[in-house]
Write a protein that holds these residues in place. Sequence first.
Motif, PDB file in Angstrom:
ATOM      1  N   PHE A 133       0.828  -1.205   0.000  1.00  0.00           N
ATOM      2  CA  PHE A 133       0.000   0.000   0.000  1.00  0.00           C
ATOM      3  C   PHE A 133       0.860   1.252   0.000  1.00  0.00           C
ATOM      4  O   PHE A 133       0.533   2.228  -0.632  1.00  0.00           O
ATOM      5  CB  PHE A 133      -0.886  -0.059   1.243  1.00  0.00           C
ATOM      6  N   ALA A 134       1.973   1.216   0.717  1.00  0.00           N
ATOM      7  CA  ALA A 134       2.805   2.406   0.879  1.00  0.00           C
ATOM      8  C   ALA A 134       3.482   2.808  -0.426  1.00  0.00           C
ATOM      9  O   ALA A 134       3.750   3.973  -0.628  1.00  0.00           O
ATOM     10  CB  ALA A 134       3.846   2.174   1.967  1.00  0.00           C
ATOM     11  N   THR A 135       3.747   1.859  -1.316  1.00  0.00           N
ATOM     12  CA  THR A 135       4.489   2.243  -2.509  1.00  0.00           C
ATOM     13  C   THR A 135       3.817   1.839  -3.815  1.00  0.00           C
ATOM     14  O   THR A 135       3.911   2.551  -4.785  1.00  0.00           O
ATOM     15  CB  THR A 135       5.910   1.637  -2.495  1.00  0.00           C
ATOM     16  N   ASP A 136       3.126   0.705  -3.847  1.00  0.00           N
ATOM     17  CA  ASP A 136       2.615   0.195  -5.114  1.00  0.00           C
ATOM     18  C   ASP A 136       1.182   0.612  -5.404  1.00  0.00           C
ATOM     19  O   ASP A 136       0.762   0.605  -6.537  1.00  0.00           O
ATOM     20  CB  ASP A 136       2.679  -1.333  -5.136  1.00  0.00           C
ATOM     21  N   GLN A 171       4.007  -0.395   6.292  1.00  0.00           N
ATOM     22  CA  GLN A 171       4.022  -1.832   6.056  1.00  0.00           C
ATOM     23  C   GLN A 171       2.996  -2.187   4.982  1.00  0.00           C
ATOM     24  O   GLN A 171       2.042  -1.456   4.769  1.00  0.00           O
ATOM     25  CB  GLN A 171       3.677  -2.573   7.358  1.00  0.00           C
ATOM     26  N   PRO A 172       3.163  -3.314   4.326  1.00  0.00           N
ATOM     27  CA  PRO A 172       2.190  -3.738   3.317  1.00  0.00           C
ATOM     28  C   PRO A 172       0.796  -3.916   3.925  1.00  0.00           C
ATOM     29  O   PRO A 172       0.650  -4.366   5.046  1.00  0.00           O
ATOM     30  CB  PRO A 172       2.729  -5.083   2.829  1.00  0.00           C
ATOM     31  N   VAL A 173      -0.214  -3.531   3.159  1.00  0.00           N
ATOM     32  CA  VAL A 173      -1.600  -3.713   3.564  1.00  0.00           C
ATOM     33  C   VAL A 173      -2.187  -4.768   2.639  1.00  0.00           C
ATOM     34  O   VAL A 173      -2.192  -4.597   1.422  1.00  0.00           O
ATOM     35  CB  VAL A 173      -2.386  -2.385   3.457  1.00  0.00           C
ATOM     36  N   GLU A 174      -2.678  -5.847   3.234  1.00  0.00           N
ATOM     37  CA  GLU A 174      -3.178  -6.957   2.447  1.00  0.00           C
ATOM     38  C   GLU A 174      -4.441  -6.594   1.669  1.00  0.00           C
ATOM     39  O   GLU A 174      -4.620  -6.988   0.527  1.00  0.00           O
ATOM     40  CB  GLU A 174      -3.465  -8.139   3.370  1.00  0.00           C
ATOM     41  N   ASN A 175      -5.326  -5.817   2.311  1.00  0.00           N
ATOM     42  CA  ASN A 175      -6.595  -5.463   1.683  1.00  0.00           C
ATOM     43  C   ASN A 175      -6.799  -3.953   1.794  1.00  0.00           C
ATOM     44  O   ASN A 175      -7.366  -3.474   2.779  1.00  0.00           O
ATOM     45  CB  ASN A 175      -7.737  -6.222   2.368  1.00  0.00           C
ATOM     46  N   PRO A 176      -6.363  -3.185   0.802  1.00  0.00           N
ATOM     47  CA  PRO A 176      -6.481  -1.725   0.874  1.00  0.00           C
ATOM     48  C   PRO A 176      -7.919  -1.240   1.047  1.00  0.00           C
ATOM     49  O   PRO A 176      -8.166  -0.271   1.744  1.00  0.00           O
ATOM     50  CB  PRO A 176      -5.900  -1.249  -0.463  1.00  0.00           C
TER      51      PRO A 176
END
Length: 174
Positions: A4-7, A53-58
């Motif tokens: 989520f933070a970058t992609d 951190q990555p978010v699995e479900n934005p």
Amino acid sequence: MNDFATDFSIGQLYNDHQPALKRFLMAMLRSEQAAEDVAHEAWVRVLRYRPKQPVENPQAYLFTVGANAARDYLARESTRSKFTTTADDEPFDQAICPHPNAEQCAQDHQRLQTLARAVDDLPPRCREVFLMSRFDGLSNPDIALRLQISRNMVEKHIIKALLHCRNRLKSQGV
């Protein structure tokens, strides 16, 4: 899994899920205008507190932020209704029209979407500095210290972001 933070484009997330978010908030708040306001507040919070951190479900993340913003709104309204009365014991809400006209709402919404896309398009460091300055309210020296860059570089990032946003608004005629 999207990082989520970058992609993931926050502007795209907002555009894709805004109607569903507003319906969700409408069910909580029982007011179309309040749902609109809280949806915008949720957007601002997502921008301000962009996860590292990555978010699995934005989408779920957006709805959680929206639900939290709605709870905060309800708490503010409850407190405000207890303490904001006129001499005649009439709530201030009834003394003035709480809703802007539809045209102004549409213009504000379009402007917000344009700004969201403009912020999404900024280079990562520039976007980070801009959000820390404008949304977190940090001073330039504090940002420089946190990011371990010079104050001059902080100022350059902020100027670049502001110019980019202004140019985007002009090019979109908003």
